[in-house]
Write an enzyme that holds these catalytic residues in place. Structure first.
Site, short mmCIF file in Angstrom:
data_model
loop_
_atom_site.label_atom_id
_atom_site.label_comp_id
_atom_site.label_asym_id
_atom_site.label_seq_id
_atom_site.Cartn_x
_atom_site.Cartn_y
_atom_site.Cartn_z
N LYS A 22 0.99 -1.08 0.06
CA LYS A 22 -0.01 -0.07 0.04
C LYS A 22 1.14 1.14 -0.03
O LYS A 22 0.73 2.10 -0.72
CB LYS A 22 -1.04 0.17 1.25
CG LYS A 22 -1.48 1.48 1.52
CD LYS A 22 -2.33 1.38 2.81
CE LYS A 22 -1.51 1.25 4.02
NZ LYS A 22 -1.34 2.75 4.62
N ASN A 23 2.09 1.21 0.95
CA ASN A 23 2.82 2.45 0.99
C ASN A 23 3.80 2.75 -0.19
O ASN A 23 4.36 3.87 -0.12
CB ASN A 23 3.47 2.45 2.43
CG ASN A 23 2.28 2.73 3.48
OD1 ASN A 23 1.18 2.96 3.23
ND2 ASN A 23 2.68 2.49 4.66
N CYS A 116 -4.73 12.28 12.59
CA CYS A 116 -5.53 10.95 12.77
C CYS A 116 -5.42 10.23 13.88
O CYS A 116 -4.76 10.74 14.85
CB CYS A 116 -5.10 10.00 11.35
SG CYS A 116 -3.34 9.15 11.98
N ARG A 121 0.36 14.18 13.12
CA ARG A 121 0.70 13.93 11.53
C ARG A 121 0.97 15.47 10.83
O ARG A 121 0.47 15.64 9.81
CB ARG A 121 -0.26 13.00 10.92
CG ARG A 121 -0.57 11.93 11.70
CD ARG A 121 0.30 10.70 11.75
NE ARG A 121 0.82 10.09 10.42
CZ ARG A 121 0.31 9.15 9.85
NH1 ARG A 121 -0.81 8.82 10.14
NH2 ARG A 121 0.64 8.82 8.36
N ASP A 307 5.00 0.66 12.00
CA ASP A 307 3.84 -0.05 11.51
C ASP A 307 3.72 -1.50 11.92
O ASP A 307 2.73 -2.35 11.59
CB ASP A 307 3.86 -0.14 9.83
CG ASP A 307 3.69 1.34 9.46
OD1 ASP A 307 3.87 1.80 8.07
OD2 ASP A 307 3.20 2.27 10.24
N ARG A 399 -8.54 -0.47 4.83
CA ARG A 399 -7.67 0.38 4.21
C ARG A 399 -6.19 -0.15 3.91
O ARG A 399 -5.54 0.37 2.96
CB ARG A 399 -7.37 1.72 5.19
CG ARG A 399 -8.50 2.50 5.44
CD ARG A 399 -8.28 3.87 6.13
NE ARG A 399 -7.25 4.41 5.57
CZ ARG A 399 -6.55 5.42 6.37
NH1 ARG A 399 -7.01 6.02 7.22
NH2 ARG A 399 -5.67 6.12 5.54
C1 EPZ Z 1 4.45 7.10 6.19
O1 EPZ Z 1 3.56 7.96 7.03
C2 EPZ Z 1 3.40 5.66 6.34
N1 EPZ Z 1 2.28 5.85 5.15
C3 EPZ Z 1 3.19 5.25 7.66
O2 EPZ Z 1 2.20 4.14 7.52
C4 EPZ Z 1 4.15 4.88 8.35
O3 EPZ Z 1 3.91 4.75 9.66
C5 EPZ Z 1 5.22 6.11 8.62
O4 EPZ Z 1 5.32 6.52 7.02
C6 EPZ Z 1 6.33 6.11 9.30
O5 EPZ Z 1 6.95 4.98 8.84
C7 EPZ Z 1 2.47 6.05 4.13
O6 EPZ Z 1 3.55 5.72 3.60
C8 EPZ Z 1 1.40 6.24 3.14
P1 EPZ Z 1 6.29 10.49 8.44
P2 EPZ Z 1 4.15 9.36 7.00
O7 EPZ Z 1 6.19 11.53 7.53
O8 EPZ Z 1 4.85 9.62 5.88
C9 EPZ Z 1 6.72 13.58 11.63
C10 EPZ Z 1 0.47 2.56 7.62
O9 EPZ Z 1 0.10 2.10 8.76
N2 EPZ Z 1 6.60 14.74 10.40
O10 EPZ Z 1 7.52 9.39 8.01
O11 EPZ Z 1 2.98 10.52 7.00
C11 EPZ Z 1 5.50 12.77 11.79
O12 EPZ Z 1 4.59 13.31 12.86
C12 EPZ Z 1 0.81 4.19 7.83
O13 EPZ Z 1 0.62 2.36 6.90
C13 EPZ Z 1 6.66 15.92 10.78
O14 EPZ Z 1 6.87 16.24 12.21
O15 EPZ Z 1 4.82 9.51 8.26
C14 EPZ Z 1 6.11 11.79 12.52
O16 EPZ Z 1 6.48 11.87 13.94
C15 EPZ Z 1 0.48 4.74 9.16
N3 EPZ Z 1 6.33 16.98 10.17
C16 EPZ Z 1 7.27 11.40 11.89
O17 EPZ Z 1 7.74 12.72 11.22
C17 EPZ Z 1 6.06 16.59 8.52
O18 EPZ Z 1 6.08 17.27 7.35
C18 EPZ Z 1 7.46 10.51 10.68
O19 EPZ Z 1 6.36 10.76 10.01
C19 EPZ Z 1 6.01 15.12 8.42
C20 EPZ Z 1 6.31 14.21 9.18
#
Ligand code: EPZ
Length: 420
Positions: A22-23, A116, A121, A307, A399
């Site tokens: 999915k990701n 969420c 996020r 995850d 999802r």
């Molecule tokens: C991706 O989310 C995945 N989703 C998530 O999978 C996964 O948990 C996550 O990466 C971490 O591996 C998809 O790929 C669609 P991040 P993403 O930006 O990109 C902070 C699932 O279960 N952050 O890597 O949204 C954030 O708050 C889902 O399949 C900022 O502060 O995660 C978090 O603490 C859930 N500012 C950390 O970085 C930003 O602009 C990592 O988030 C962006 C992120």
């Protein structure tokens, strides 16, 4: 609304075929916005998030024909650049269209995704990087309004935190930008690697693929001719089913899987006493009847993935001893704890750290899914709970898991999807 009724089983046996990730699919679908041709994608998983993103592209004037064998996306007819709240609110990864639309059209309105269940996020790092590339960004009435008066220009971007979709967004924006973009502290997840590989096969020069420093040579606005490709296997789906084998003390074999993407997960399952037979495209788990407790800290790839945290929490309830699980990425990713406690789990929380006392017998009852991976943890617990478990609000599960109940039934689980 659907719910799953699961009867605890003694053990499972057989093969489970893993679906496309999915990701990996989500950024690669958004990438189609950069194409001047019909994009063919093989092995997309049949999950709700994929349908949601394809619906978003269709609403913006693209034509999308979904089929898990071969999905066809034609964005040459795209004539809208607004991603509306009604869709974005159902899937925050819609933010992945921001970079590509801005790069191609020079203007874009994307609804702020909002938080969420697992955390606030934020997307501040996505926006800051696009501004560094020359975008003008305003937030108005819950929408990101972005324009690029002089087009996107490559530059050096240092991410304060490693962000998976943030890296994907900027890689796609940089692909059409003028000049070179260097991303420092880039995400190295396999899903980001595949996006870079597909782009580089489509004429975008990218150095450092798979490392924390990416150098992308933009085409200065020229759209890409994107070759047909197949989505990599879903490492989180695979890890979830390995936990199903471990928690039910069952030998199951995963096929169409990429073992190299599961290093940290397999290592932790080995620490707990399981062993494995691994080939290029398959993993067989040989479970232990006495699971050892484990210490887990979630971090960015290639370390242990957040995850898989909820799934290991369920597994740890069956280990003999005290397991410690620390969630370092998201501020609220323990929603599954209270539901597992209702099944009899002995878990205590202290901030971002959970302490799990095992081995505790679990009993079937009514539980509620709260987010995608929490749902899969409840499925794992239900497989070994005494009696029947009803898991409600399984739209969360739908999802990200392709035909979960059919795959589990195929190895002997007693799972039924019913209507409330
Ligand atoms: C991706 O989310 C995945 N989703 C998530 O999978 C996964 O948990 C996550 O990466 C971490 O591996 C998809 O790929 C669609 P991040 P993403 O930006 O990109 C902070 C699932 O279960 N952050 O890597 O949204 C954030 O708050 C889902 O399949 C900022 O502060 O995660 C978090 O603490 C859930 N500012 C950390 O970085 C930003 O602009 C990592 O988030 C962006 C992120």
């Amino acid at each position: 609304m659907d719910y799953l009724k699961i009867q605890g089983v003694d053990s499972l046996h057989g093969n489970i075929q893993i679906s496309g990730a999915k990701n990996a699919s989500l950024p690669l679908i958004a990438m189609a916005i950069l194409a001047n041709n019909e994009v063919k994608i093989n092995n997309l998983p049949d999950v709700a998030d994929i349908k949601t993103l394809l619906k978003l592209l269709s609403k913006m004037g693209s034509s999308c024909h979904f089929d898990t064998q071969e999905t066809i996306i034609n964005t040459t007819t795209m004539d809208k650049t607004k991603a509306t709240y009604d869709i974005v609110k159902t899937m925050r990864a819609s933010i992945l269209v921001l970079g590509p639309i801005l790069a191609r059209f020079g203007h874009c309105e994307v609804s702020l995704p909002g938080g969420c269940a697992i955390g606030q996020r934020p997307i501040d790092l996505h926006l800051k990087a696009l501004e560094q590339m020359g975008a003008k960004i305003d937030i108005k009435a819950g929408y990101i309004e972005a324009t690029t008066p002089n087009g996107l220009v490559g530059c050096e971007i240092i991410f304060d935190k490693i962000t998976v979709t943030g890296t994907a967004n900027i890689v796609m924006a940089a692909a059409l930008a003028k000049g070179q973009t260097t991303i420092i502290n880039a995400a190295r997840e396999p899903e980001v690697v595949q996006l870079c590989e597909v782009l580089s096969k489509s004429g975008v020069t990218i150095e450092g693929i798979g490392t924390a420093v990416l150098k992308i040579q933009g085409t200065d606005g020229e759209l890409l001719n994107i070759e047909e490709f197949s989505i990599i296997p879903d490492r989180i789906e695979a890890g979830t089913y390995l936990c199903a084998g471990a928690i039910t003390n069952s030998e199951i074999t995963l096929t169409k899987v990429e073992p190299n993407h599961l290093g940290a997960v397999i290592a932790k399952l080995e620490e707990m006493g399981n062993s494995f037979s691994i080939t290029e495209e398959s993993i067989t788990i040989h479970p232990t009847s006495q699971l050892k407790p484990v210490k887990i800290i979630t971090q960015e790839y290639p370390a242990f993935p957040t995850d898989m945290q909820a799934q290991f929490m369920a597994l740890a309830t069956q280990a003999d001893g005290v397991s410690i699980i620390e969630e370092r990425l998201f501020e609220n990713r323990f929603m599954h704890v209270s539901e597992l406690q209702r099944m009899g789990a002995d878990i205590s929380l202290n901030g971002h750290t959970a302490t799990v006392h095992g081995k505790t017998p679990l009993s079937g009852t009514d539980v509620m899914a709260t987010d995608l991976r929490a749902s899969s943890a409840l499925v794992l617990a239900a497989l070994i709970a005494k009696g029947e478990t009803n898991i409600h609000r399984i739209y969360h599960l739908d999802r990200g898991y392709d035909n979960l109940e059919k795959k589990l039934e195929g190895v002997g689980a007693k799972v039924a999807r019913l209507q409330e």
